[in-house]
Design an enzyme around this catalytic site. Structure first.
Site, PDB file in Angstrom:
ATOM      1  CG  HIS A  55      -1.987  -0.982   1.228  1.00 43.48           C
ATOM      2  ND1 HIS A  55      -3.170  -0.768   1.883  1.00 43.48           N
ATOM      3  CD2 HIS A  55      -2.082  -2.206   0.663  1.00 43.48           C
ATOM      4  CE1 HIS A  55      -3.957  -1.825   1.725  1.00 43.48           C
ATOM      5  NE2 HIS A  55      -3.308  -2.713   0.993  1.00 43.48           N
ATOM      6  CD  GLU A  57      -2.363   4.264   2.920  1.00 46.34           C
ATOM      7  OE1 GLU A  57      -3.566   4.463   3.163  1.00 46.34           O
ATOM      8  OE2 GLU A  57      -1.971   3.435   2.074  1.00 46.34           O
ATOM      9  CB  CYS A  85      -6.957  -0.267   4.771  1.00 46.87           C
ATOM     10  SG  CYS A  85      -5.225  -0.781   4.886  1.00 46.87           S
ATOM     11  CB  CYS A  88      -2.547   2.035   5.914  1.00 47.92           C
ATOM     12  SG  CYS A  88      -2.028   1.072   4.465  1.00 47.92           S
TER      13      CYS A  88
END
Length: 163
Positions: A55, A57, A85, A88
């Site tokens: 991801h 992040e 999410c 993260c």
């Protein structure tokens, strides 16, 4: 119209989202800012790397930790184009990020952002502000998924005509 500091940084996160878009990835971008400088950048790479944890992040936080020389970066802020999410948010909490700013809200409501940010997990709470350049952040996602649906429709038609 002059951009606010938050908007200026979110524009940088949007540039990361554009990179993901160009690579055929869901266009999510993130940056970590410390003392007025970007110390970590990332964009979604799940499909290309075939990693559930790739991801934006996570990439930005990992780069920031390396640059700062510590897994704790409480002087840093995270800017991300889509509401984070739970994974993260966990990474932001673990890194002791001082604040999270995000653009578009997760439409399916599965992010738990506010709940995780205020739960005092790891003896740390995390202020969160959503809706920074929300329209621009939502637009890139809408454009990506519209184009993806069109491609899928064309591929389905071409596959059916070849039968």
């Amino acid at each position: 119209m002059k951009l606010s500091e938050r908007e200026k940084w979110m524009k940088k996160a949007l540039k990361e989202a554009e990179k993901a878009f160009a690579e055929g990835e869901v266009p999510i971008g993130a940056i970590v800012v410390c003392d007025g400088k970007i110390v970590g950048r990332g964009h979604n790479k799940r499909t290309r790397l075939q990693l559930a944890t790739a991801h934006a992040e996570i990439e930005a936080i990992e780069k920031a930790c390396k640059k700062q020389g510590s897994w704790r970066i409480p002087e840093c802020e995270l800017y991300v184009t889509l509401e984070p999410c739970p994974m993260c948010m966990g990474a932001a909490l673990n890194a002791r990020i001082s604040k999270v700013y995000f653009g578009a809200f997760e439409q399916k409501g599965r992010s738990l952002t506010k709940e995780l940010a205020s739960a005092n997990l790891l003896n740390h709470t995390l202020p969160v502000e959503g809706g920074v350049l929300e329209t621009e952040c939502r637009e890139i996602l809408t454009r990506f998924f519209s184009e993806m649906r069109e491609r899928t429709k064309k591929e389905t038609k071409m596959g059916a005509s070849n039968d």
